[in-house]
Write a protein that holds these residues in place. Structure first.
Motif, PDB file in Angstrom:
ATOM      1  N   GLY A  34       0.673  -1.257   0.053  1.00  0.00           N
ATOM      2  CA  GLY A  34      -0.055   0.023   0.129  1.00  0.00           C
ATOM      3  C   GLY A  34       0.890   1.522   0.097  1.00  0.00           C
ATOM      4  N   LEU A  35       1.903   1.175   0.608  1.00  0.00           N
ATOM      5  CA  LEU A  35       2.772   2.334   0.820  1.00  0.00           C
ATOM      6  C   LEU A  35       3.557   2.584  -0.654  1.00  0.00           C
ATOM      7  CD1 LEU A  35       4.677   2.099   4.247  1.00  0.00           C
ATOM      8  CD2 LEU A  35       2.939   3.859   3.534  1.00  0.00           C
ATOM      9  N   GLU A  91       3.223   5.723  -3.402  1.00  0.00           N
ATOM     10  CA  GLU A  91       4.418   6.258  -3.724  1.00  0.00           C
ATOM     11  C   GLU A  91       5.020   7.263  -2.803  1.00  0.00           C
ATOM     12  OE1 GLU A  91       3.958   7.747  -7.923  1.00  0.00           O
ATOM     13  OE2 GLU A  91       3.569   6.065  -8.521  1.00  0.00           O
ATOM     14  N   VAL A  92       5.271   7.190  -1.659  1.00  0.00           N
ATOM     15  CA  VAL A  92       5.598   7.945  -0.331  1.00  0.00           C
ATOM     16  C   VAL A  92       7.038   8.237  -0.470  1.00  0.00           C
ATOM     17  CG1 VAL A  92       3.773   6.891   0.957  1.00  0.00           C
ATOM     18  CG2 VAL A  92       5.829   6.097   1.080  1.00  0.00           C
ATOM     19  N   GLY A  93       7.828   7.218  -0.843  1.00  0.00           N
ATOM     20  CA  GLY A  93       9.240   7.669  -1.229  1.00  0.00           C
ATOM     21  C   GLY A  93       9.855   6.372  -0.459  1.00  0.00           C
ATOM     22  N   SER A  94      11.409   6.382  -1.010  1.00  0.00           N
ATOM     23  CA  SER A  94      12.232   5.088  -0.471  1.00  0.00           C
ATOM     24  C   SER A  94      12.481   5.374   1.033  1.00  0.00           C
ATOM     25  CB  SER A  94      13.444   4.871  -1.546  1.00  0.00           C
ATOM     26  OG  SER A  94      14.144   6.204  -1.296  1.00  0.00           O
ATOM     27  N   LEU A  95      12.582   6.737   1.580  1.00  0.00           N
ATOM     28  CA  LEU A  95      13.116   7.014   2.788  1.00  0.00           C
ATOM     29  C   LEU A  95      12.120   6.733   3.675  1.00  0.00           C
ATOM     30  CD1 LEU A  95      15.040   8.305   4.815  1.00  0.00           C
ATOM     31  CD2 LEU A  95      13.735  10.338   4.612  1.00  0.00           C
ATOM     32  N   ILE A 149       9.929   2.717   7.738  1.00  0.00           N
ATOM     33  CA  ILE A 149       8.933   1.632   8.230  1.00  0.00           C
ATOM     34  C   ILE A 149       9.716   0.375   8.411  1.00  0.00           C
ATOM     35  CG2 ILE A 149       6.753   0.783   7.592  1.00  0.00           C
ATOM     36  CD1 ILE A 149       5.981   3.240   7.037  1.00  0.00           C
ATOM     37  N   VAL A 150      10.379  -0.136   7.572  1.00  0.00           N
ATOM     38  CA  VAL A 150      10.834  -1.331   7.572  1.00  0.00           C
ATOM     39  C   VAL A 150      11.910  -1.558   8.919  1.00  0.00           C
ATOM     40  CG1 VAL A 150      12.517  -3.054   6.459  1.00  0.00           C
ATOM     41  CG2 VAL A 150      10.804  -2.023   5.271  1.00  0.00           C
ATOM     42  N   VAL A 151      12.415  -0.649   8.834  1.00  0.00           N
ATOM     43  CA  VAL A 151      13.330  -0.381  10.151  1.00  0.00           C
ATOM     44  C   VAL A 151      12.620  -0.225  11.715  1.00  0.00           C
ATOM     45  CG1 VAL A 151      15.225   0.948  11.334  1.00  0.00           C
ATOM     46  CG2 VAL A 151      15.442   0.513   9.079  1.00  0.00           C
TER      47      VAL A 151
END
Length: 190
Positions: free
Chosen positions: A62-63, A67-71, A76-78
């Motif tokens: 969904g993110l 297209e919220v951006g790679s940062l 969020i993953v971290v």
């Protein structure tokens, strides 16, 4: 009424073991389907962790669609990875030792914020439950040590008791000497 209902309940002959979630008191003697329960808990925790990972995957997709951006994706993953590791460690330590009750307000706030971390890192907590169920019932080691200590304390108290003082024979030796001050004669004061 039957005679069973008229009799008062017998007092336990010692400390009672604590019932563990999903295991009851089967952890004491490893009976009553203990091995099957452990396998079921391990499998259930693993299945729930996998389902949780799929839910998180859909959230990440969904993110990506937004297209919220790679940062933001990396953050969020971290965040989920760190929270999962902290939840795993906290859950694992809860199976090994008791948490001390906190009287301080700052420690109480830290405890509440740790609950939020546990919710975010639920996969880590489920994996800790899975890994511990492969070894023993989660929390069994801690509860077994406490139960054995309570039984030993109960046994020491039971063996050091002198018995029912009312059942003693007159003239039997008791801890204190009767009439030691009065020279063996008992007097009543008025």
């Amino acid at each position: 009424m039957s005679e069973e209902h008229k009799r008062p309940a017998a007092e336990p002959a010692g400390p009672e073991p604590v019932a563990l979630r999903f295991f009851g008191t089967t952890w004491v003697h490893h009976d009553g389907g203990y091995a099957l329960r452990r396998a079921g808990v391990a499998l259930g925790a693993l299945v729930l962790a996998v389902l949780g990972a799929f839910v998180l995957r859909f959230a990440f997709e969904g993110l990506a669609v937004a297209e919220v951006g790679s940062l933001v994706n990396v953050l969020i993953v971290v965040c989920f990875a760190v929270c999962s590791v902290l939840a795993f460690r906290r859950t694992w330590e809860g199976f090994v030792r008791r948490r001390e009750p906190t009287a301080d307000r700052a420690a109480e706030k830290a405890e509440k914020s740790a609950q939020s971390l546990m919710m975010i890192g639920f996969i880590g907590s489920l994996l800790a439950y899975f890994c511990r169920a492969l070894i023993e019932a989660p929390g069994e080691k801690l509860h077994r040590a406490e139960y054995e200590e309570a039984r030993a304390r109960h046994e020491r108290r039971r063996t050091t008791r002198t018995g029912n003082p009312a059942a003693r024979k007159p003239g039997a030796k008791s801890g204190a000497k009767v009439g030691a001050k009065s020279g063996g004669k008992s007097r009543k004061r008025r």
